[in-house]
Write an enzyme that holds these catalytic residues in place. Structure first.
Site, PDB file in Angstrom:
ATOM      1  N   PHE A  35       0.795  -1.357  -0.050  1.00 22.16           N
ATOM      2  CA  PHE A  35      -0.103  -0.106   0.022  1.00 22.16           C
ATOM      3  C   PHE A  35       0.942   1.207   0.131  1.00 22.16           C
ATOM      4  O   PHE A  35       0.604   2.332   0.583  1.00 22.16           O
ATOM      5  CB  PHE A  35      -1.092  -0.090   1.181  1.00 22.16           C
ATOM      6  N   CYS A  36       2.205   1.379  -0.571  1.00 19.56           N
ATOM      7  CA  CYS A  36       2.930   2.287  -0.592  1.00 19.56           C
ATOM      8  C   CYS A  36       3.308   2.917   0.562  1.00 19.56           C
ATOM      9  O   CYS A  36       3.396   3.992   0.897  1.00 19.56           O
ATOM     10  CB  CYS A  36       2.371   3.452  -1.509  1.00 19.56           C
ATOM     11  N   ASN A  37       3.498   1.710   1.508  1.00 23.08           N
ATOM     12  CA  ASN A  37       3.647   2.290   2.788  1.00 23.08           C
ATOM     13  C   ASN A  37       4.794   1.181   3.505  1.00 23.08           C
ATOM     14  O   ASN A  37       4.430   0.188   4.386  1.00 23.08           O
ATOM     15  CB  ASN A  37       2.707   2.285   3.870  1.00 23.08           C
TER      16      ASN A  37
END
Length: 789
Positions: free
Chosen positions: A364-366
């Site tokens: 999740f781009c994290n």
């Protein structure tokens, strides 16, 4: 996005003329005034005014963050005064962490801070003579983690700006960037109380429409300190083309909005705020509504157990979902099997799509939060990269360990019926029908599926709903009330029994080096991608594989490829190739046959992009209006037939691959085998002594043809579609996964290794397959005294 938003917006565009706001004509003035009205509406939404904040429109939250990194008044290393620091919470979006690339180029150090690290108290370490240092530092953190939904204290803003807390041990003045993109989609933010210096937001996360539009809210107190070098259209009060003279506009917004803003999208925001207020009654009610859904779903998920007591899911959370002030409406998890092993997120995503549920998967781009919750070390990230895993792909397990997870989130449009549907999906895919005795109660609340009325009564009722509400289902009204689900694995139901029987040989691959010969028993080509198979007994094989295989495909009105995943009726279209007449005949029930010439026509060309199944770019040309009309009529939607162009300059970079599928007929009825062959859509079907021995092959030879094994074929939702009726059966993918130990591999991809001859070779049914095993260097010749299958 709600339909009423689109209607209001399109009505606005029909009734008004909007043009470039950088002019003084009537329509330009209308546009400029409307944009300024929207700026005020945004500030009003966040409980502040233009006296304290300025709204700078950007292309999204990422662009807003990049702008901050570029214009912040950094003090680099090597100067007389202490240098600046860029400090960020590791539980941050990639776009926040990526700011360090810009700061590094300015010789400014970046300091990551983990959520569990304790902030330093100023009085504990800072000498009195250094407390007046004015070196600017920037601390960034998310108001809400986009990974887990954890809400970080908004009080940090005041405490860090006042010097009460300090992220790192260095003198200077701290400014705060509050990443509010995830937070403001479902929670109210009062900037009158929590006065961060920079607040980037993304509007599609609030309204669903428009996309590609964000904003940076800038505290006016820091605005004079910002440094801007580039100046684009609309930002200059005056400049000289021949001299180094530039004078910026006074307005902070106009100074930083390079070029013409996306003014029609900005105008759409006005209708977004109107509709949001009308449907929900405000952000506080959205907060309570979405949290009630999340808490309910979390409670049920956390109590799901297998018969052996093992949990069905592993939840990644920092709170117990008891307080909406510290937890947002996001649930992050991985599904487990009975032994506690993780089932890859890619498989969960495929199964969810069969239930018309769209989930987010991966990290999740994290990456920071993903590492923290999944226990992935820095070394693991680097090893996974070397193993071929990159962000956004479907490699979900490496050495049995997950590379990411599954995330569900709730918005103001979500209902309890949505939560029920998701929970029923988890239950249906993990347990057989007779085991779904989850905590249904005869007195369970029947949840509404009607749209929320204008008086907000639907949202007003949220506080009256029990957070421990159970799923209401007529089939289970008389089930016992329990707080924990315990299930077993009885005999399969009749519908799934035949599927599992046909896949019963799928267990662990066995390798036989010798024994019965391996032969080709079927050859299929699929002239039109995702349409029906065309069976042949022999067929020419060229540089691209089987000639005319998947040369054509159906696209929608936007030029995007349509497959059976979106349109199952494609399997009812039957193309056949007549080599003598040099035509492809296309037939379907209720339609007159239509023919397409095999002669390559470069005509009208267009460049399109296929999906990641065929990730390379290909040139195509259209097959004409008559063919487009035929497909549009049959499918009931606007579409066209296109063909790959003969211009294949990049053949060496992306040779076509063809599937090889090994089938065993023992212990299965012939009709079941034919059904499997149709569903798995292989080009070459073989008989072999052992199941899945092809997975140990490196190369194969069939007559004069030689193929390199590219890798296993990972199956998707298409195998769940009956190729004769177009109907879906969710059981196939689930059974394959269960039989193959959480994998959905079935068959292998081959790439033709053509000889120097310009003439195509012929592949024939009955030909012998000579494999070269991965660990050997010689082709394994089977014995010839065994009867062929």
């Amino acid at each position: 996005f709600p339909e009423s938003l689109l209607k209001a917006f399109t009505d606005d565009l029909r009734n008004n003329v909007y043009s470039n706001p950088h002019s003084q004509n009537i329509s330009s003035k209308l546009t400029y005034d409307t944009i300024e009205h929207v700026r005020c509406r945004i500030l009003q939404h966040f409980h502040t005014t233009s006296e304290d904040y300025t709204v700078i429109f950007t292309s999204g939250c990422t662009a807003a963050l990049k702008l901050v990194a570029e214009v912040f008044p950094w003090v680099p290393e090597g100067t007389k005064q202490p240098s600046s620091r860029f400090c960020y919470l590791t539980d941050s979006h990639t776009s926040v962490v990526g700011m360090r690339g810009i700061t590094a180029s300015m010789n400014v150090l970046s300091v990551p801070v983990k959520p569990k690290d304790k902030f330093l108290l100023e009085k504990d370490w800072l000498p009195a003579e250094e407390r007046n240092c004015t070196t600017p530092h920037l601390f960034s953190y998310p108001a809400q983690s986009n990974f887990s939904g954890t809400k970080y204290p908004l009080s940090w803003i005041r405490d860090i700006k006042s010097g009460k807390l300090c992220p790192v041990k260095i003198p200077g003045k701290w400014f705060v960037l509050l990443d509010a993109a995830s937070y403001v989609s479902s929670s109210p933010l009062d900037l009158g109380v929590h006065q961060a210096d920079f607040i980037p937001i993304s509007f599609y996360k609030i309204f669903g429409f428009p996309t590609g539009l964000g904003a940076l809210l800038v505290n006016n107190q820091i605005a004079p300190l910002l440094r801007k070098t580039y100046f684009g259209g609309g930002t200059a009060a005056a400049y000289l083309a021949g001299e180094d003279f530039y004078f910026p506009k006074k307005s902070i917004a106009e100074r930083f909005e390079d070029g013409t803003v996306s003014f029609l999208d900005i105008i759409a925001l006005k209708h977004g705020f109107d509709v949001l207020e009308k449907l929900t009654g405000g952000m506080e009610k959205i907060k309570q509504h979405t949290f009630a859904l999340a808490r309910y779903t979390y409670t049920v998920l956390s109590t799901l157990k297998y018969a052996n007591g093992a949990p069905v899911v592993r939840l990644y959370n920092d709170t117990d979902f008891s307080n909406p002030d510290v937890q947002g409406p996001i649930i992050n998890f991985n599904v487990l099997d009975e032994s506690g092993e993780v089932i890859g997120f890619s498989q969960v995503e495929k199964m969810a799509s069969l239930y018309n549920i769209h989930v987010r998967t991966g990290c999740f781009c994290n990456t920071g939060a993903c590492q923290m919750h999944l226990g992935i070390s820095d070394e693991d990230i680097q090893k996974n990269l070397q193993a071929g895993h990159v962000c956004g792909d479907d490699i979900d397990l490496i050495d049995g360990r997950p590379t990411g997870s599954v995330r569900i989130s709730f918005g103001y449009m979500s209902s309890f019926e949505d939560a029920q549907t998701f929970l029923k999906f988890i239950i249906a895919t993990r347990f057989s029908k007779s085991d779904t005795e989850i905590p249904f109660q005869s007195s369970a609340t029947q949840l509404t599926t009607e749209p929320a009325p204008d008086d907000h009564s639907y949202f007003n009722s949220i506080n009256k709903l029990s957070p421990r509400m159970h799923i209401a289902d007529r089939e289970h009204r008389n089930s016992p009330s329990e707080t924990e689900m315990t299930v077993g694995w009885p005999s399969p139901e009749s519908e799934s029994e035949s599927v599992r029987a046909a896949l019963s040989e799928v267990a662990v691959p066995k390798i036989t080096r010798g024994g019965k010969p391996i032969t080709v028993i079927n050859i299929y080509l699929y002239p039109i991608k995702s349409c029906s198979a065309f069976e042949v007994t022999e067929w020419p094989v060229g540089n691209q594989g089987l000639m005319y295989d998947r040369n054509w495909m159906v696209v929608n009105q936007n030029g995007v490829c349509i497959t059976q995943k979106q349109e199952p009726k494609l399997c009812l279209i039957n193309p056949s190739i007549n080599l003598k007449q040099k035509i492809m005949v296309i037939q379907a029930e209720g339609m007159d046959p239509i023919s397409v010439s095999l002669e390559e026509n470069t005509g009208k060309e267009a460049v399109i992009y296929e999906s990641k199944v065929c990730s390379h770019r290909v040139k195509t040309y259209d097959c004409g209006e008559r063919t487009a009309g035929w497909f549009s009529t049959f499918l009931g939607r606007p579409c066209r037939l296109i063909r790959q162009s003969p211009d294949r300059k990049n053949d060496t970079q992306h040779k076509n691959t063809k599937g090889l599928l090994s089938i065993l007929k023992k212990k299965s009825e012939p009709l079941e085998i034919e059904e499997l062959i149709r569903r798995f859509r292989a080009n070459i079907v073989i008989s072999a002594p052992e199941s899945f021995e092809e997975e140990e092959w490196a190369e194969i030879s069939i007559g004069s043809l030689r193929f390199q094994v590219v890798g296993p074929c990972t199956r998707c939702q298409v195998i769940c579609i009956d190729q004769q009726s177009g109907e879906r059966n969710k059981e196939f993918l689930q059974s394959l996964s269960a039989a193959r130990g959480k994998k959905t591999n079935f068959g292998i991809y081959l790439m033709n290794q053509p000889l120097c001859s310009s003439f195509p070779d012929i592949l024939s049914v009955g030909s012998e397959v000579l494999p070269m095993l991965k660990e050997n260097t010689e082709i394994q010749h089977p014995t010839f005294n065994e009867e062929k299958f």
